[in-house]
Write a protein that holds these residues in place. Structure first.
Motif, PDB file in Angstrom:
ATOM      1  N   TRP A   1      49.152  58.166  -2.467  1.00  0.00           N
ATOM      2  CA  TRP A   1      49.478  57.589  -3.765  1.00  0.00           C
ATOM      3  C   TRP A   1      49.344  56.077  -3.671  1.00  0.00           C
ATOM      4  N   ALA A   2      49.144  55.450  -4.827  1.00  0.00           N
ATOM      5  CA  ALA A   2      49.100  53.989  -4.881  1.00  0.00           C
ATOM      6  C   ALA A   2      49.680  53.529  -6.209  1.00  0.00           C
ATOM      7  N   ASP A   3      50.146  52.290  -6.217  1.00  0.00           N
ATOM      8  CA  ASP A   3      50.620  51.675  -7.455  1.00  0.00           C
ATOM      9  C   ASP A   3      49.383  51.195  -8.208  1.00  0.00           C
ATOM     10  N   SER A   4      49.198  51.710  -9.406  1.00  0.00           N
ATOM     11  CA  SER A   4      47.981  51.421 -10.172  1.00  0.00           C
ATOM     12  C   SER A   4      47.861  49.958 -10.590  1.00  0.00           C
ATOM     13  N   ARG A   5      48.914  49.175 -10.439  1.00  0.00           N
ATOM     14  CA  ARG A   5      48.813  47.744 -10.757  1.00  0.00           C
ATOM     15  C   ARG A   5      48.016  46.986  -9.701  1.00  0.00           C
TER      16      ARG A   5
END
Length: 195
Positions: free
Chosen positions: A149-153
């Motif tokens: 997962w990753a932070d889309s920002r």
């Protein structure tokens, strides 16, 4: 769960690590959580995706990894520099309140029963591929990446956005003696994006 946390296709999970960031390694066993900083984490394979991490025998986190058979690799940000430093210089062996002193906030991803560190730019949930000789002789663990997962920002469509995101989202690179650097300016060959 944070609305900005988005799944990363496992075929592109290696991109979360390819730029060589300092990472946080977390693990849980029988209700005990711990996190440590690790600079020696590397992508290893694409299918299934794998990575390697060095976990010193003295690290309490290693004990949890060995007992549970799972761990999470996180990519901390510039905004988390103090957390990364404290996680790397304190041990649960000597500081039973390390997680509180380091201001670590833990959450679970989709009932995984793994401790994910809040505020990071990316997360890789891993299952240990047992290699007793490597683990004992070299402190080298191999993990199969079972979720990413990753932070889309800061990461979306399989790419980091360091050039356009707030500088507080840049990843950290630890040198030594408390000295970190942040990921810098991006450059492209021929000025165009490669696949």
């Amino acid at each position: 769960m944070n609305e900005f946390i988005k799944p990363v296709d496992l075929s592109r999970a290696f991109r979360l690590l390819n730029h060589g960031p300092t990472t946080l390694v977390s693990a849980r066993h029988e209700g005990v959580d711990d996190v440590m900083a690790a600079s020696w984490v590397c992508s290893l394979d694409y299918s299934p995706p794998k990575l390697t991490v060095v976990l010193d025998k003295m690290a309490f986190t290693r004990e949890l990894v060995e007992k549970s058979g799972h761990f999470v690799i996180q990519i901390p940000t510039v905004a988390q520099i103090a957390l990364a430093y404290h996680a790397g210089t304190r041990s649960l062996h000597t500081d039973p309140d390390k997680m509180t002193h380091s201001e670590v906030r833990v959450f679970e991803m989709l009932g995984s029963n793994l401790p994910f560190i809040d505020g990071c730019a990316g997360w890789l949930a891993c299952r240990v591929i047992p290699e007793p000789h490597n683990q004992d002789a070299y402190d080298l663990f191999i993990g199969e990446i079972i979720g990413a997962w990753a932070d889309s920002r800061i990461f979306s469509e399989g790419r980091w956005k360091f050039d356009t995101a707030d500088p507080a989202w840049r990843s950290l690179h630890y040198i030594a003696g408390g000295q970190f650097y942040a990921t810098g300016e991006g450059m492209r060959i021929g000025g165009k994006e490669m696949p």
